[in-house]
Design a protein around this motif. Structure first.
Motif, PDB file in Angstrom:
ATOM      1  N   ALA A  54       0.838  -1.199   0.000  1.00 15.95           N
ATOM      2  CA  ALA A  54       0.000   0.000   0.000  1.00 15.95           C
ATOM      3  C   ALA A  54       0.871   1.246   0.000  1.00 15.95           C
ATOM      4  O   ALA A  54       1.928   1.293   0.650  1.00 15.95           O
ATOM      5  CB  ALA A  54      -0.912   0.012   1.216  1.00 15.95           C
ATOM      6  N   LEU A  55       0.422   2.269  -0.704  1.00 13.17           N
ATOM      7  CA  LEU A  55       1.171   3.525  -0.760  1.00 13.17           C
ATOM      8  C   LEU A  55       1.353   4.104   0.637  1.00 13.17           C
ATOM      9  O   LEU A  55       2.421   4.639   0.964  1.00 13.17           O
ATOM     10  CB  LEU A  55       0.453   4.527  -1.666  1.00 13.17           C
ATOM     11  CG  LEU A  55       1.171   5.848  -1.962  1.00 13.17           C
ATOM     12  CD1 LEU A  55       0.763   6.381  -3.326  1.00 13.17           C
ATOM     13  CD2 LEU A  55       0.903   6.916  -0.904  1.00 13.17           C
ATOM     14  N   GLY A  56       0.321   4.023   1.464  1.00  9.74           N
ATOM     15  CA  GLY A  56       0.422   4.561   2.811  1.00  9.74           C
ATOM     16  C   GLY A  56       1.557   3.950   3.610  1.00  9.74           C
ATOM     17  O   GLY A  56       2.180   4.621   4.440  1.00  9.74           O
ATOM     18  N   ASP A  57       1.841   2.682   3.359  1.00  6.78           N
ATOM     19  CA  ASP A  57       2.972   2.026   4.019  1.00  6.78           C
ATOM     20  C   ASP A  57       4.286   2.435   3.363  1.00  6.78           C
ATOM     21  O   ASP A  57       5.283   2.697   4.050  1.00  6.78           O
ATOM     22  CB  ASP A  57       2.813   0.509   3.963  1.00  6.78           C
ATOM     23  CG  ASP A  57       1.632   0.011   4.786  1.00  6.78           C
ATOM     24  OD1 ASP A  57       1.299   0.661   5.790  1.00  6.78           O
ATOM     25  OD2 ASP A  57       1.035  -1.023   4.406  1.00  6.78           O
ATOM     26  N   ALA A  58       4.298   2.483   2.034  1.00  4.88           N
ATOM     27  CA  ALA A  58       5.540   2.786   1.310  1.00  4.88           C
ATOM     28  C   ALA A  58       6.056   4.184   1.625  1.00  4.88           C
ATOM     29  O   ALA A  58       7.263   4.394   1.768  1.00  4.88           O
ATOM     30  CB  ALA A  58       5.318   2.636  -0.189  1.00  4.88           C
ATOM     31  N   ARG A  59       5.145   5.142   1.765  1.00  6.56           N
ATOM     32  CA  ARG A  59       5.598   6.527   1.953  1.00  6.56           C
ATOM     33  C   ARG A  59       6.191   6.776   3.340  1.00  6.56           C
ATOM     34  O   ARG A  59       6.762   7.851   3.592  1.00  6.56           O
ATOM     35  CB  ARG A  59       4.491   7.519   1.646  1.00  6.56           C
ATOM     36  CG  ARG A  59       3.310   7.557   2.585  1.00  6.56           C
ATOM     37  CD  ARG A  59       2.286   8.590   2.101  1.00  6.56           C
ATOM     38  NE  ARG A  59       1.105   8.648   2.935  1.00  6.56           N
ATOM     39  CZ  ARG A  59       1.001   9.391   4.040  1.00  6.56           C
ATOM     40  NH1 ARG A  59       2.024  10.142   4.431  1.00  6.56           N
ATOM     41  NH2 ARG A  59      -0.105   9.392   4.744  1.00  6.56           N
ATOM     42  N   GLN A  60       6.088   5.788   4.226  1.00  4.88           N
ATOM     43  CA  GLN A  60       6.740   5.930   5.524  1.00  4.88           C
ATOM     44  C   GLN A  60       8.255   6.018   5.386  1.00  4.88           C
ATOM     45  O   GLN A  60       8.948   6.476   6.304  1.00  4.88           O
ATOM     46  CB  GLN A  60       6.348   4.773   6.439  1.00  4.88           C
ATOM     47  CG  GLN A  60       4.873   4.726   6.794  1.00  4.88           C
ATOM     48  CD  GLN A  60       4.344   6.061   7.289  1.00  4.88           C
ATOM     49  OE1 GLN A  60       4.889   6.632   8.241  1.00  4.88           O
ATOM     50  NE2 GLN A  60       3.294   6.573   6.645  1.00  4.88           N
ATOM     51  N   ALA A  61       8.779   5.584   4.238  1.00  6.52           N
ATOM     52  CA  ALA A  61      10.222   5.683   3.989  1.00  6.52           C
ATOM     53  C   ALA A  61      10.688   7.132   3.966  1.00  6.52           C
ATOM     54  O   ALA A  61      11.875   7.415   4.148  1.00  6.52           O
ATOM     55  CB  ALA A  61      10.574   5.009   2.659  1.00  6.52           C
ATOM     56  N   MET A  62       9.750   8.061   3.737  1.00  6.50           N
ATOM     57  CA  MET A  62      10.104   9.487   3.708  1.00  6.50           C
ATOM     58  C   MET A  62       9.491  10.264   4.865  1.00  6.50           C
ATOM     59  O   MET A  62       9.595  11.493   4.906  1.00  6.50           O
ATOM     60  CB  MET A  62       9.653  10.112   2.382  1.00  6.50           C
ATOM     61  CG  MET A  62      10.362   9.577   1.158  1.00  6.50           C
ATOM     62  SD  MET A  62      10.004  10.552  -0.329  1.00  6.50           S
ATOM     63  CE  MET A  62      10.754  12.133   0.077  1.00  6.50           C
ATOM     64  N   ALA A  63       8.860   9.562   5.797  1.00  7.78           N
ATOM     65  CA  ALA A  63       8.120  10.244   6.866  1.00  7.78           C
ATOM     66  C   ALA A  63       8.992  11.223   7.654  1.00  7.78           C
ATOM     67  O   ALA A  63       8.544  12.315   8.021  1.00  7.78           O
ATOM     68  CB  ALA A  63       7.498   9.212   7.809  1.00  7.78           C
ATOM     69  N   GLY A  64      10.249  10.851   7.887  1.00  9.68           N
ATOM     70  CA  GLY A  64      11.130  11.712   8.657  1.00  9.68           C
ATOM     71  C   GLY A  64      11.593  12.959   7.921  1.00  9.68           C
ATOM     72  O   GLY A  64      12.185  13.864   8.538  1.00  9.68           O
ATOM     73  N   MET A  65      11.331  13.023   6.625  1.00  8.63           N
ATOM     74  CA  MET A  65      11.762  14.174   5.817  1.00  8.63           C
ATOM     75  C   MET A  65      10.645  15.198   5.615  1.00  8.63           C
ATOM     76  O   MET A  65      10.890  16.291   5.121  1.00  8.63           O
ATOM     77  CB  MET A  65      12.256  13.684   4.448  1.00  8.63           C
ATOM     78  CG  MET A  65      13.419  12.719   4.514  1.00  8.63           C
ATOM     79  SD  MET A  65      13.750  11.904   2.914  1.00  8.63           S
ATOM     80  CE  MET A  65      14.204  13.311   1.893  1.00  8.63           C
TER      81      MET A  65
END
Length: 402
Positions: free
Chosen positions: A151-162
């Motif tokens: 899911a995109l919502g899971d994948a975008r966690q890779a950038m959450a800190g940015m």
């Protein structure tokens, strides 16, 4: 005229290619939210900060380098296809950086830079700019899944800190996107520049045929409910039925097929496949949808299948802004006199979404052999620099208040 440093521009373009460099030639594997994609965005953010631009990253991972005050926005995307080339999207981002540098060195005009996320559609259709422009809500985007079921919502966690926050479209006076053509027209004619007149519309959805999984050795052919055979029959019928509706410029593609359980000794019980079609006319896109759905329903009934559809995604055809386009045309004539053309874009671009809020325009450079979405994608470096010169000419003429 802004002073473009061609060597600096090319060095940056090659540097961006190093993130996810793969395969033969100048291939790149940098899908949205992958480790290579995130690393590339970190590097791009550093370049933007080095120009004195204010870096902002929204929840989708769209990366902006913002100039002070009203500014012209330039850029494209930096994610790639699963097997892509070094220029698709990346060219527009690095060209934007170079023009922004040249503008700062000249004391203006104000230029901002963007790299939109997931333009290549790992999860949808130009997903990052679709969310930024309000075409798609973040909540609806988050439930979209890639071909592996992520899911995109899971994948975008890779950038959450940015993430820093949202960026409002009213900061910008217009948007210009430089891109490779991704087709053969310029390469065949020998022309150096294409100024885009309009971008085609697109529709994209997944279709599922559910039949009966069974033994490949003991199930007679006339008793099979083979989901792959349903896909094959659908494709054959569709090509015939679209014949009297489409134009020579219309295209449609089954680009991804997933069979279950995908084993050589099992009759596949389920087939999920992508169905995408593109045309410059909204009514024709709708007529094609009707034919696609009617054909799928007929095949399902004839072959004993259960039929279901995924979410229909799409964007409408978009005409380029007259003023921005005229500035690009003047730039093309100044840089490559008599050796450029006006042309439509058969490929989809972030400019389609941005056009909901801003005047937009696009400029193309040739694609060698008309190749794109492949490791073999390439453009002569002289042509790449010529494209940046055209972009710079247009930006200088337009100023910040485009």
């Amino acid at each position: 005229m802004l002073q473009i440093d061609g060597d600096r521009f090319l060095a940056d373009l090659h540097m961006l290619r190093s993130f996810g460099a793969a395969g033969v030639g100048k291939g790149v594997v940098r899908p949205a939210y992958s480790e290579a994609d995130v690393a590339a965005r970190r590097w791009l953010a550093t370049q933007m900060k080095g120009l004195g631009l204010r870096v902002e990253i929204d929840a989708m991972g769209n990366l902006f380098g913002l100039a002070e005050g009203p500014s012209l926005l330039l850029g494209s995307h930096s994610d790639s296809q699963p097997e892509g080339g070094w220029l698709d999207g990346a060219l527009g981002v690095i060209a934007a950086l170079e023009v922004a540098r040249a503008a700062q060195e000249a004391g203006g005009p104000a230029v901002s830079v963007v790299s939109f996320q997931d333009e290549e559609g790992r999860f949808g259709v130009t997903t990052g700019s679709a969310v930024w422009s309000g075409q798609l809500s973040l909540a609806d985007a988050d439930v979209l899944k890639d071909d592996a079921g992520v899911a995109l919502g899971d994948a975008r966690q890779a950038m959450a800190g940015m993430v820093t926050g949202d960026v409002a479209p009213d900061l910008f006076t217009g948007f210009i996107e430089m891109h490779i053509e991704q087709g053969p027209a310029l390469d065949t004619s020998g022309e150096k520049i294409g100024v885009v007149t309009d971008i085609v519309g697109i529709r994209d959805m997944k279709i599922t045929f559910e039949g009966q999984q069974n033994h490949a050795g003991t199930t007679p052919m006339h008793l099979r409910r083979d989901a792959f055979q349903a896909v094959s029959a659908f494709n054959t019928l569709l090509n015939d039925r679209l014949r009297n509706v489409v134009t020579p410029q219309t295209v449609w593609t089954i680009g991804h097929v997933s069979l279950h359980p995908n084993a050589s000794s099992i009759v596949p019980g389920r087939a999920v496949f992508s169905m995408q079609w593109r045309d410059a006319d909204t009514d024709r896109l709708a007529r094609m949808e009707t034919i696609i759905r009617e054909t799928a329903a007929e095949v399902a009934q004839t072959q004993g299948m259960t039929l279901s559809y995924g979410t229909l995604l799409g964007l409408e055809p978009v005409a380029m802004d007259t003023r921005l386009r005229s500035a690009l045309e003047a730039g093309a004539e100044a840089v490559t006199p008599g050796n450029w053309r006006k042309m439509p874009s058969g490929a989809l671009h972030d400019a389609t979404n941005v056009a909901r809020f801003l005047p937009v325009a696009m400029v193309f450079v040739p694609s060698i052999g008309g190749l794109s979405h492949t490791f073999a994608e390439d453009t002569a470096e002289d042509d790449l620099v010529a494209g940046v010169l055209v972009l710079a000419h247009a930006v200088a003429a337009l100023g910040s208040g485009a």
